[in-house]
Motif scaffolding. Structure first.
Motif, PDB file in Angstrom:
ATOM      1  N   TYR A  58       0.656  -1.043   0.311  1.00 38.03           N
ATOM      2  CA  TYR A  58      -0.369   0.254  -0.107  1.00 38.03           C
ATOM      3  C   TYR A  58       1.339   1.153   0.225  1.00 38.03           C
ATOM      4  CZ  TYR A  58      -5.125  -1.528   0.206  1.00 38.03           C
ATOM      5  OH  TYR A  58      -6.219  -1.724   0.049  1.00 38.03           O
ATOM      6  N   ASN A  59       1.814   0.936   0.686  1.00 38.15           N
ATOM      7  CA  ASN A  59       2.846   2.338   1.094  1.00 38.15           C
ATOM      8  C   ASN A  59       3.678   2.816  -0.681  1.00 38.15           C
ATOM      9  OD1 ASN A  59       2.455   2.776   3.263  1.00 38.15           O
ATOM     10  ND2 ASN A  59       4.338   1.374   4.086  1.00 38.15           N
ATOM     11  N   LEU A  60       3.447   1.671  -1.226  1.00 31.59           N
ATOM     12  CA  LEU A  60       4.037   1.475  -2.445  1.00 31.59           C
ATOM     13  C   LEU A  60       3.769   1.941  -3.412  1.00 31.59           C
ATOM     14  CD1 LEU A  60       7.147   0.875  -3.837  1.00 31.59           C
ATOM     15  CD2 LEU A  60       6.407  -0.994  -4.789  1.00 31.59           C
ATOM     16  N   ALA A  61       2.414   1.327  -3.736  1.00 29.08           N
ATOM     17  CA  ALA A  61       1.639   1.952  -4.592  1.00 29.08           C
ATOM     18  C   ALA A  61       0.736   3.427  -4.043  1.00 29.08           C
ATOM     19  CB  ALA A  61      -0.007   1.019  -4.295  1.00 29.08           C
ATOM     20  N   TYR A  62       0.179   3.885  -3.021  1.00 29.51           N
ATOM     21  CA  TYR A  62       0.032   5.083  -2.779  1.00 29.51           C
ATOM     22  C   TYR A  62       1.453   5.905  -3.552  1.00 29.51           C
ATOM     23  CZ  TYR A  62      -4.759   4.665  -1.519  1.00 29.51           C
ATOM     24  OH  TYR A  62      -5.748   3.388  -0.772  1.00 29.51           O
ATOM     25  N   HIS A  63       2.897   5.886  -3.372  1.00 26.41           N
ATOM     26  CA  HIS A  63       4.163   6.784  -3.177  1.00 26.41           C
ATOM     27  C   HIS A  63       3.762   7.308  -4.947  1.00 26.41           C
ATOM     28  CE1 HIS A  63       7.466   8.971  -3.703  1.00 26.41           C
ATOM     29  NE2 HIS A  63       8.216   7.751  -4.754  1.00 26.41           N
ATOM     30  N   ALA A  64       3.647   5.916  -6.088  1.00 23.63           N
ATOM     31  CA  ALA A  64       3.311   5.533  -6.902  1.00 23.63           C
ATOM     32  C   ALA A  64       2.477   6.167  -7.545  1.00 23.63           C
ATOM     33  CB  ALA A  64       3.630   3.876  -7.398  1.00 23.63           C
ATOM     34  N   LEU A  65       1.249   6.499  -7.028  1.00 20.05           N
ATOM     35  CA  LEU A  65      -0.272   6.977  -7.643  1.00 20.05           C
ATOM     36  C   LEU A  65       0.713   8.625  -7.627  1.00 20.05           C
ATOM     37  CD1 LEU A  65      -2.909   7.819  -7.701  1.00 20.05           C
ATOM     38  CD2 LEU A  65      -3.451   7.302  -5.555  1.00 20.05           C
ATOM     39  N   GLN A  66       1.210   9.211  -6.437  1.00 19.49           N
ATOM     40  CA  GLN A  66       1.589  10.287  -5.935  1.00 19.49           C
ATOM     41  C   GLN A  66       2.586  10.619  -7.373  1.00 19.49           C
ATOM     42  OE1 GLN A  66       4.203  11.267  -2.101  1.00 19.49           O
ATOM     43  NE2 GLN A  66       2.796  12.968  -2.527  1.00 19.49           N
ATOM     44  N   GLU A  67       3.394   9.483  -7.182  1.00 17.16           N
ATOM     45  CA  GLU A  67       4.369  10.282  -8.644  1.00 17.16           C
ATOM     46  C   GLU A  67       3.065  10.423  -9.533  1.00 17.16           C
ATOM     47  OE1 GLU A  67       7.990  10.671  -8.603  1.00 17.16           O
ATOM     48  OE2 GLU A  67       7.767  10.645  -6.264  1.00 17.16           O
ATOM     49  N   LYS A 122       4.566   5.726 -15.565  1.00 20.64           N
ATOM     50  CA  LYS A 122       4.119   5.862 -14.054  1.00 20.64           C
ATOM     51  C   LYS A 122       2.670   5.985 -13.415  1.00 20.64           C
ATOM     52  CE  LYS A 122       7.738   9.683 -13.141  1.00 20.64           C
ATOM     53  NZ  LYS A 122       8.701   8.952 -12.287  1.00 20.64           N
ATOM     54  N   VAL A 123       2.056   5.821 -14.814  1.00 22.18           N
ATOM     55  CA  VAL A 123       0.682   5.738 -14.215  1.00 22.18           C
ATOM     56  C   VAL A 123       1.177   3.662 -14.443  1.00 22.18           C
ATOM     57  CG1 VAL A 123      -1.604   5.542 -15.239  1.00 22.18           C
ATOM     58  CG2 VAL A 123       0.026   7.770 -14.689  1.00 22.18           C
ATOM     59  N   LYS A 128      -0.075  -1.671 -11.524  1.00 26.67           N
ATOM     60  CA  LYS A 128       0.018  -2.706 -11.233  1.00 26.67           C
ATOM     61  C   LYS A 128       0.711  -2.722 -10.021  1.00 26.67           C
ATOM     62  CE  LYS A 128       2.499  -6.689 -12.208  1.00 26.67           C
ATOM     63  NZ  LYS A 128       3.223  -6.834 -10.153  1.00 26.67           N
ATOM     64  N   CYS A 129       0.678  -1.418  -8.917  1.00 27.08           N
ATOM     65  CA  CYS A 129       0.945  -1.605  -7.730  1.00 27.08           C
ATOM     66  C   CYS A 129       0.193  -2.105  -7.595  1.00 27.08           C
ATOM     67  CB  CYS A 129       1.764  -0.372  -7.040  1.00 27.08           C
ATOM     68  SG  CYS A 129       3.185  -0.348  -7.455  1.00 27.08           S
ATOM     69  N   PHE A 130      -1.030  -1.221  -7.405  1.00 24.20           N
ATOM     70  CA  PHE A 130      -2.779  -1.462  -7.176  1.00 24.20           C
ATOM     71  C   PHE A 130      -3.162  -3.315  -7.249  1.00 24.20           C
ATOM     72  CE2 PHE A 130      -2.680   3.429  -5.812  1.00 24.20           C
ATOM     73  CZ  PHE A 130      -3.132   3.036  -4.787  1.00 24.20           C
ATOM     74  N   SER A 131      -2.892  -3.680  -8.761  1.00 24.20           N
ATOM     75  CA  SER A 131      -2.905  -4.554  -9.021  1.00 24.20           C
ATOM     76  C   SER A 131      -2.203  -5.991  -8.099  1.00 24.20           C
ATOM     77  CB  SER A 131      -2.706  -4.998 -10.280  1.00 24.20           C
ATOM     78  OG  SER A 131      -3.622  -4.094 -11.094  1.00 24.20           O
ATOM     79  N   ASP A 132      -1.079  -5.061  -7.254  1.00 26.60           N
ATOM     80  CA  ASP A 132      -0.098  -6.236  -6.340  1.00 26.60           C
ATOM     81  C   ASP A 132      -1.513  -6.152  -5.515  1.00 26.60           C
ATOM     82  OD1 ASP A 132       1.049  -7.084  -8.200  1.00 26.60           O
ATOM     83  OD2 ASP A 132       3.019  -5.525  -7.469  1.00 26.60           O
TER      84      ASP A 132
END
Length: 205
Positions: A58-67, A122-123, A128-132
Motif C-alpha cells: 500500500y505504501n508503495l502503491a500510494y507513492h506510485a500514485l502520487q508520482e 508512472k501511471v 501495477k502496484c495497486f493490482s498487487d
C-alpha cells in the motif's frame, strides 16, 4: 447433583448409556476443538505475514500514485477507464464441519484501456502496484474470514465440551452412583429379610 430418577435397574442402564454417550461426545468435541485450533494457528501466521506485505505494498502503491499525479496532474479520468475486475470466485472447504472460504482469483493481465496519450510509465507502474495490492487483499480477506469462522466454531465447541465435562457427565456419574447405591441397599435389605424368613421357618420346624 444427581438427577431425580427412580432407582431401578432399567433407569440405571439408561443413565449408564447416557453417561457413555456424553463421554463419547466430549471426546469428539475435544478432538474437533484441537483440530480447529491447529488450523487457526496456522492461518494466524499467514495473517501476520500478509498484513506486513500488504502494508508495504500500500505504501508503495500510494507513492506510485502520487508520482503519477505529479507527472500528469490528477488522473481521475484515467482511473475511470480502468476495467472492473470480475475474476474473483468464492468456494468453500469444510474443516470439521466448519465452512471456510476459498477465494479463487484469476489475476487479470495488465490490460489498460486508457490511451498512451493520456498516461505515461508512472501511471502504468501505479496500476501495477495497486493490482498487487488487490491480490494481497483477496488473500487477506480469505484468511481473516477463515480465522473469524474458526474462532467462532472453537468458542462454540469449547462451550459444548465444557458443558458436558463440568455439568452433564458429573450429573450422570452421580445419578449412576445414587441408583447403584440404592439398588445395593435394597438387595441387602432383601437378603436380610430372606435370612429372617428362613430363620423363622427353621424355628417353626
Amino acid at each position: 447433583m444427581a438427577q431425580n430418577v427412580t432407582p431401578t435397574k432399567s433407569n440405571l442402564m439408561a443413565t449408564q448409556k447416557s453417561l457413555a454417550l456424553a463421554k463419547m461426545g466430549y471426546n469428539l468435541l475435544d478432538k474437533k476443538r484441537n483440530v480447529l485450533i491447529k488450523e487457526m494457528m496456522g492461518l494466524l501466521d499467514d495473517v501476520k505475514l500478509i498484513r506486513d506485505q500488504i502494508t508495504d505494498k500500500y505504501n508503495l502503491a500510494y507513492h506510485a500514485l502520487q508520482e503519477a499525479n505529479i507527472s500528469l496532474g490528477i488522473i481521475s479520468d484515467i482511473v475511470e477507464d480502468v476495467p472492473v475486475d470480475y475474476g474473483i470466485h468464492v468456494k468453500y472447504r469444510s474443516v470439521m464441519g466448519v465452512e471456510l472460504p476459498r477465494i479463487d482469483y484469476e489475476e487479470s493481465k495488465l490490460n489498460l484501456d486508457y490511451g498512451f496519450e493520456q498516461a505515461n510509465s508512472k501511471v502504468d507502474y501505479a496500476y501495477k502496484c495497486f493490482s498487487d495490492v488487490k491480490e494481497l487483499t483477496v488473500k487477506l480477506a480469505e484468511i481473516e474470514n477463515s480465522v473469524y469462522r474458526l474462532a467462532n466454531a472453537i468458542r462454540q465447541t469449547s462451550t459444548r465440551s465444557n458443558a458436558l465435562k463440568n455439568i452433564s457427565i458429573p450429573q450422570f456419574e452421580k445419578t449412576v452412583k445414587m441408583i447403584s447405591e440404592s439398588l445395593e441397599e435394597k438387595e441387602r435389605e432383601s437378603f436380610s429379610v430372606q435370612k429372617v424368613i428362613k430363620s423363622q421357618k427353621e424355628r417353626a420346624q
